[in-house]
Design an enzyme around this catalytic site. Sequence first.
Site, PDB file in Angstrom:
ATOM      1  N   VAL A  78       0.974  -1.193   0.100  1.00 29.01           N
ATOM      2  CA  VAL A  78       0.044   0.061   0.151  1.00 29.01           C
ATOM      3  C   VAL A  78       0.960   1.230  -0.036  1.00 29.01           C
ATOM      4  O   VAL A  78       1.805   1.339   0.935  1.00 29.01           O
ATOM      5  CB  VAL A  78      -1.009   0.044   1.264  1.00 29.01           C
ATOM      6  CG1 VAL A  78      -1.693   1.109   1.340  1.00 29.01           C
ATOM      7  CG2 VAL A  78      -1.690  -1.277   1.331  1.00 29.01           C
ATOM      8  N   CYS A  79       0.671   2.147  -0.825  1.00 25.35           N
ATOM      9  CA  CYS A  79       1.460   3.357  -0.964  1.00 25.35           C
ATOM     10  C   CYS A  79       1.378   4.105   0.230  1.00 25.35           C
ATOM     11  O   CYS A  79       0.096   4.790   0.509  1.00 25.35           O
ATOM     12  CB  CYS A  79       1.067   4.245  -2.311  1.00 25.35           C
ATOM     13  SG  CYS A  79       2.104   5.794  -2.307  1.00 25.35           S
ATOM     14  N   VAL A  80       2.352   4.418   1.036  1.00 30.24           N
ATOM     15  CA  VAL A  80       2.237   5.194   2.376  1.00 30.24           C
ATOM     16  C   VAL A  80       1.801   6.565   2.173  1.00 30.24           C
ATOM     17  O   VAL A  80       0.941   6.849   3.005  1.00 30.24           O
ATOM     18  CB  VAL A  80       3.520   4.838   3.010  1.00 30.24           C
ATOM     19  CG1 VAL A  80       4.635   5.509   2.264  1.00 30.24           C
ATOM     20  CG2 VAL A  80       3.403   5.459   4.382  1.00 30.24           C
ATOM     21  N   ALA A  83      -1.849   6.347   1.235  1.00 29.04           N
ATOM     22  CA  ALA A  83      -2.661   5.804   2.314  1.00 29.04           C
ATOM     23  C   ALA A  83      -2.964   7.074   3.605  1.00 29.04           C
ATOM     24  O   ALA A  83      -4.024   7.139   3.929  1.00 29.04           O
ATOM     25  CB  ALA A  83      -1.996   4.833   2.911  1.00 29.04           C
TER      26      ALA A  83
END
Length: 129
Positions: A78-80, A83
């Site tokens: 998940v792209c931090v 997110a």
Amino acid sequence: MLSYCLLVTGPAYGTQQASSALQFAQALLAEGHRLKSVFFYREGVLNANQLTSPANDEFDLVRAWQLLGETHQVALNVCVAAALRRGVTDAQQAAQLNLAGANLQPGFVLSGLGELAQSVLTCDRVIQF
């Protein structure tokens, strides 16, 4: 047998992108191909929100992704940055940023765009949904 990486940019609910990606993932695994990773980006990060609670008669897409990852050892990245902009975080980021709590679904991992770049380099096919 080909190796695949998926890029999911649609939310769990509201569009067909994420559910189509899950169905594609299940189909390619059933055909004997390898799914190395799924990278959730933009609105796609909402697929990792453990506070998502569909109605009893609706398909639980968040838990379906989690099960796919566990069953087939697929990395759910998940792209931090995306997110955090959308209120999805893990315990470590929540502590660092003084947030009230974490809501990243177990089985998903916050990661940077470097993970996506690595996937593009190592997979035979990258498919975006």
